[in-house]
Structures are given as C-alpha cells and as structure tokens.
Design an enzyme around this catalytic site. Sequence first.
Site, PDB file in Angstrom:
ATOM      1  CE  LYS A 113      -3.995  -1.610   2.089  1.00 16.03           C
ATOM      2  NZ  LYS A 113      -5.268  -1.688   3.137  1.00 16.03           N
ATOM      3  CE  LYS A 198      -5.420  -8.223  -1.488  1.00 14.61           C
ATOM      4  NZ  LYS A 198      -5.616  -8.044  -0.061  1.00 14.61           N
ATOM      5  CE  LYS A 201     -13.796  -3.685   0.773  1.00 17.38           C
ATOM      6  NZ  LYS A 201     -13.286  -3.562   2.283  1.00 17.38           N
TER       7      LYS A 201
HETATM    8  P1  AMP Z   1     -10.850  -5.597   3.290  1.00 15.54           P
HETATM    9  O1  AMP Z   1     -11.425  -5.739   1.874  1.00 15.54           O
HETATM   10  O2  AMP Z   1      -9.371  -5.336   3.022  1.00 15.54           O
HETATM   11  O3  AMP Z   1     -11.492  -4.894   4.329  1.00 15.54           O
HETATM   12  O4  AMP Z   1     -11.001  -7.388   3.748  1.00 15.54           O
HETATM   13  C1  AMP Z   1     -12.192  -7.764   4.566  1.00 15.54           C
HETATM   14  C2  AMP Z   1     -11.901  -9.344   4.599  1.00 15.54           C
HETATM   15  O5  AMP Z   1     -12.089  -9.880   3.382  1.00 15.54           O
HETATM   16  C3  AMP Z   1     -10.550  -9.820   5.112  1.00 15.54           C
HETATM   17  O6  AMP Z   1     -10.888 -10.954   6.017  1.00 15.54           O
HETATM   18  C4  AMP Z   1      -9.774 -10.214   3.808  1.00 15.54           C
HETATM   19  O7  AMP Z   1      -8.814 -11.233   4.170  1.00 15.54           O
HETATM   20  C5  AMP Z   1     -10.902 -10.847   2.923  1.00 15.54           C
HETATM   21  N1  AMP Z   1     -10.650 -10.479   1.659  1.00 15.54           N
HETATM   22  C6  AMP Z   1     -10.152  -9.413   0.881  1.00 15.54           C
HETATM   23  N2  AMP Z   1     -10.056  -9.466  -0.350  1.00 15.54           N
HETATM   24  C7  AMP Z   1     -10.203 -10.848  -0.437  1.00 15.54           C
HETATM   25  C8  AMP Z   1      -9.959 -11.817  -1.568  1.00 15.54           C
HETATM   26  N3  AMP Z   1      -9.469 -11.174  -2.895  1.00 15.54           N
HETATM   27  N4  AMP Z   1     -10.004 -13.211  -1.495  1.00 15.54           N
HETATM   28  C9  AMP Z   1     -10.281 -13.828  -0.303  1.00 15.54           C
HETATM   29  N5  AMP Z   1     -10.606 -13.007   0.724  1.00 15.54           N
HETATM   30  C10 AMP Z   1     -10.495 -11.580   0.675  1.00 15.54           C
END
Ligand code: AMP
Length: 335
Positions: A113, A198, A201
């Site tokens: 990041k 991956k 968002k």
């Molecule tokens: P965040 O979008 O960073 O707030 O992530 C929220 C949750 O979603 C966390 O548990 C991440 O590990 C999971 N997560 C985010 N992106 C992925 C992805 N591409 N595949 C699997 N899990 C994800």
Amino acid sequence: MGKQRILSGVQPTGNLHLGNYLGAIRNWVQGQSQYDNYFCVVDLHAITVPHNPATLASDTYNVAALYLACGIDLKYSTIFVQSHIPAHAELTWLLNCITPINWLQDMIQFKEKAVKQGENVATGLLDYPVLMAADILLYEPDKVPVGEDQKQHIELTRDIVNRFNHLFGQGKQILKQPEPLINKEGARVMSLTDGTRKMSKSDPSDLSRINLLDSPDEIAKKIKRCKTDSVRGLVFDDPARPECNNLLTIYMLLSGKTKEEVAAECQDMGWGQFKPLLTEIIIAALKPIQEKYKEVMADKGYLESVLREGRQKAEAVASQTLRKAKIAMGYSMPL
Ligand code: AMP
Ligand code: TRP
C-alpha cells in the site's frame, strides 16, 4: 463449557466484492451458530489511506447492512462500528508503545500500500496492524476468520500478545492469544482481469471484481470480458492457468458442488460453455443478498438500533479488557 468466541471485520472502503464474501463473510455466516460472534465495521482503518468524509458514515452503514444481508444473525452475532468504541484507539496506543517499528515495516500489506501512496504515506498506514491487533485483543476471541491476506497481521497480533504478557503479565496471560481461521477454498479470490492478483476493492478497474451489489447485467458483462486462456478443457490447480483455477473455484463455492464434481463437469468444456453457467450461478447466489440488502436499507431506524445495541454489547467486553491491560501496565484507574 461456553461457546468459543469469534471476532472479525471489514473496512468500509469501496465496494464489497466476491473476495470479501467467499474469503470472509460467508465463512462467518456458515459458522455463526457454533460461536459467540463479534463483527465490526472497521471505519478507523478506512482512513489509513485518503478517504472521503462525505461518504464515510454512509459507507459504514452500508457495510453493516451487507453483513445482515449476507446472513449474519443477531441471535448469534453482535454487529458494531469500530469508531463507536473508544477502547480500540486507546488500546492501540498502549500496544504502539511496545511494538517495534521494524515489525510494522516488514508487513507485506504495508509495503504494497505504501508504494501506491508515493511520498504521502500516513503514520496510520504503518500503524494499521496495531489497530487491528487492538480490535482483536479487546474481545478475547478464540478465532479470527479472515482471508489469506490477513494471516501476517494475525501473526503480528500473536507476537504483540507474547511481548505484552512477557513485559507486564508477571507470569499471567493478560491478553489472550487468538488463532487465525482461514478456509482453504476461497481464501484468495483472484482478479477477473489478472489471475495472479487478488480481487481487491482498490483495483481501479471495476471489471476486475464482482461487487456484491452488481446488477445481473453488470455480472454478465464482467464474466463475458474476464480473462481466460486458449486451452480447451477446464482444470483446477494448473499453475500455468491461474484464471482457470480461480473461475472454477468461484463456480464450485457458489454452486455448492464439490471439487471433484466440478472437475468432472468441466474437464471437457470450453470457455464459451462455462461462462454462461458461471454467470448464472453468480447472479443466483447474489440475488437473495441484494434483496435482503434493499430491505435493510429501507429501514434506517432498524439498522441504527442494531448498531446501538451492538455498541453496548461490544463496549461492555472491550472496556473490561482495556482495564485489565491498563492495570497490568501500571496505570492508576480513575476513581
Ligand atoms: P478488506 O476488503 O481489506 O476490508 O478485507 C475484508 C476481509 O475480506 C478480510 O478478511 C480479507 O482477508 C478478505 N478478503 C479481501 N479480499 C479478498 C480476496 N480477494 N480473497 C479472499 N478474501 C479476501
Ligand atoms: N485488516 C482487515 C482487512 O483489511 C480488516 C480488519 C481490521 C480486521 N480489524 C480486524 C479483520 C480485526 C479481522 C479482525 O481485511
């Protein structure tokens, strides 16, 4: 014996997508009746990169509504907003003072990041995992269900616990060691436009992800355009075909079929045959979530009452842990 406790959270930044669902929220829902669950919307984490003050509050509410829409059940689970509980920020400060800075500089997510932020990296971005450790430790969970990308942050949390207890525990475990809970399948859903990255968002291209609130037309368009290869016959686990593995995995998880069933079904298929099937499965899986989301969003008073009650329950637990940590560190308590 009481139920084991779970804590997890998602940031209210951008659109929640299939990676968030398959890597995290769906697993929370599937396991929730076995556990005592705390799910927060981590809005303090959302400001570690530049954010929009005009939408922070509504984004936070939207994520809470999506938790309910995905099937989080208040019979088993407490939903709350991180910034509503001051103990998160306070414990972060206490933990900051025992966390070596090089532990944070080594975090993969920070490095990734920070590159994107150029010269303008906030101190909060470096400190992000300590805030996450505080989120976790305040609720003394047994397990923290997350996607693969958060594993390193949970390991750091465990290192912080060891250090804290060693420094201030006088032989006792003041802070409780959490375990990560990472499902093998779905822990890393990949981008639709590049199977080696991956789904995220923050990817500037919306074509790279399926958002939970995408319309059927948008889903059809994204699957039609998603990256594939020119090999006939679709298989799992071929390192040379990351897109193929990713799309089959999404299909498997959303159809409820086993890996063997999907492998047999798709071994002779071409993309032209598979893509419409995948599109249909995704649309069908998201439809009930989208309908429930609309219902929840139509009743703002209800959502507010869920978060108010969640705050009270979460606060009661968090304030106890914070108090224990402060006493262990030698603080005088207000009379
Ligand atoms: P965040 O979008 O960073 O707030 O992530 C929220 C949750 O979603 C966390 O548990 C991440 O590990 C999971 N997560 C985010 N992106 C992925 C992805 N591409 N595949 C699997 N899990 C994800
Ligand atoms: N850092 C996590 C992510 O981006 C979100 C998060 C913050 C979290 N605090 C947490 C996840 C506590 C689990 C537990 O995915």
